[in-house]
Write an enzyme that holds these catalytic residues in place. Sequence first.
Site, PDB file in Angstrom:
ATOM      1  N   HIS A 115      -6.383  -7.233   0.020  1.00 41.72           N
ATOM      2  CA  HIS A 115      -6.498  -5.805  -0.304  1.00 41.72           C
ATOM      3  C   HIS A 115      -5.781  -5.514  -1.622  1.00 41.72           C
ATOM      4  O   HIS A 115      -4.747  -6.100  -1.919  1.00 41.72           O
ATOM      5  CB  HIS A 115      -5.886  -4.952   0.807  1.00 41.72           C
ATOM      6  N   ASP A 147      -2.985 -10.839  -1.775  1.00 37.32           N
ATOM      7  CA  ASP A 147      -3.509 -10.230  -0.553  1.00 37.32           C
ATOM      8  C   ASP A 147      -4.985  -9.876  -0.755  1.00 37.32           C
ATOM      9  O   ASP A 147      -5.421  -9.603  -1.876  1.00 37.32           O
ATOM     10  CB  ASP A 147      -2.710  -8.961  -0.279  1.00 37.32           C
ATOM     11  N   ASP A 199      -4.477 -12.721   4.239  1.00 37.56           N
ATOM     12  CA  ASP A 199      -5.714 -12.151   4.774  1.00 37.56           C
ATOM     13  C   ASP A 199      -6.924 -12.388   3.878  1.00 37.56           C
ATOM     14  O   ASP A 199      -8.033 -11.972   4.211  1.00 37.56           O
ATOM     15  CB  ASP A 199      -5.555 -10.654   5.067  1.00 37.56           C
ATOM     16  N   HIS A 248       0.811  -1.225   0.000  1.00 38.55           N
ATOM     17  CA  HIS A 248       0.000   0.000   0.000  1.00 38.55           C
ATOM     18  C   HIS A 248       0.840   1.269   0.000  1.00 38.55           C
ATOM     19  O   HIS A 248       0.335   2.339  -0.367  1.00 38.55           O
ATOM     20  CB  HIS A 248      -0.930   0.040   1.211  1.00 38.55           C
TER      21      HIS A 248
END
Length: 352
Positions: free
Chosen positions: A165, A163, A251, A127
């Site tokens: 995200h 991931d 995740d 990120h």
Amino acid sequence: MEKIVITYSDKYLNYNFGPNHPFKPYREAKLMELLRQHGLVGTYVDVQEPAPATDEELLLVHTKEYVDYVKRASIDGFGYLDYGDTPAFKDAHEAAAVRVGGTLLAARLVYEGRYLHGFNPGGGFHHARPSEAAGFCIYNDIAIAVRWLRNRGVRRVAIVDVDVHHADGTQEVFNSEDVLLISTHGYDGRFYPGTGWIDEDGVGAGKGLKVNIPLPPGTGDDVYFMVIDEVIKPVLERYRPEFLVLQFGVDAHAGDELGVLNLTTHSYMKVLDLVHKVAHEYASGRLVMTGGGGYDVWNTVKTWFLAVIQLVNPGDLSRYSFLMDPEPTQTPLRHYEEALYVIDALKGRLGL
């Protein structure tokens, strides 16, 4: 059997946002414990300790103003490095730099041909953008390592990010470059970071090489298997990468407290198997894997452990079947059709 190098330092524990924060810096130490308990270190696994990334290395991606800002925030360790989910803490710069150093060391050792595969469980901070932190990520180790490789003439680098995200920071860094980025992630228009729809496909030299696969909440292994076979596999084969980087955040696992997908170890092993095979077919085996998200510590550690087995000696996986989740998951009907729409629309857009 293929030997793997794992880059690890006890200094990874210093990347610590506090006891109540969902990011648990001891996941990597638990993985190393498990590997040693099963006698893998020194046989299948070599461990090397990284040095912190230098300022020069950080500046391959990040601005000097941002690095200086992180250094200043690291003196007292108060406040936030972003808009509210990445707290500053004392010596944050040093703690983040050593984790970047782990991914750089893995990339260098594989690039130099000393190992076919490298794994930095303490990396995966996708990120972070050139001038800001985000989503628990201070410095983007993946982007820094890829830029390091490209500066040494490795042009066709493929990043696969699983991931839960969206890999928004990595996408921003390479949006106009001919780096392939495939990101599978949860998406409902609200889930963090809220980006990663199929129309975000790059600009200029990067056009068509940013492949976002936004999956509705509740997506299970049945749909993810289709994503692997019908999208990820043909895209990688068409690109013919010279080097692969796999962000292996756990995740997206069904048991994760921050995730919205419903995957199990079956999906993780299947996508890793594909990336591993592509690495051998097109990239002389050159593959670097990083950690990433994963907020249920045991699910994360066991999945990373199984990944190491899958890479070094997949025939041994049956010995560790007790760590595999029992059965692949099914996507609820209300989300299944939505997921199929995404897959079909993406295949049409990519000409698959």
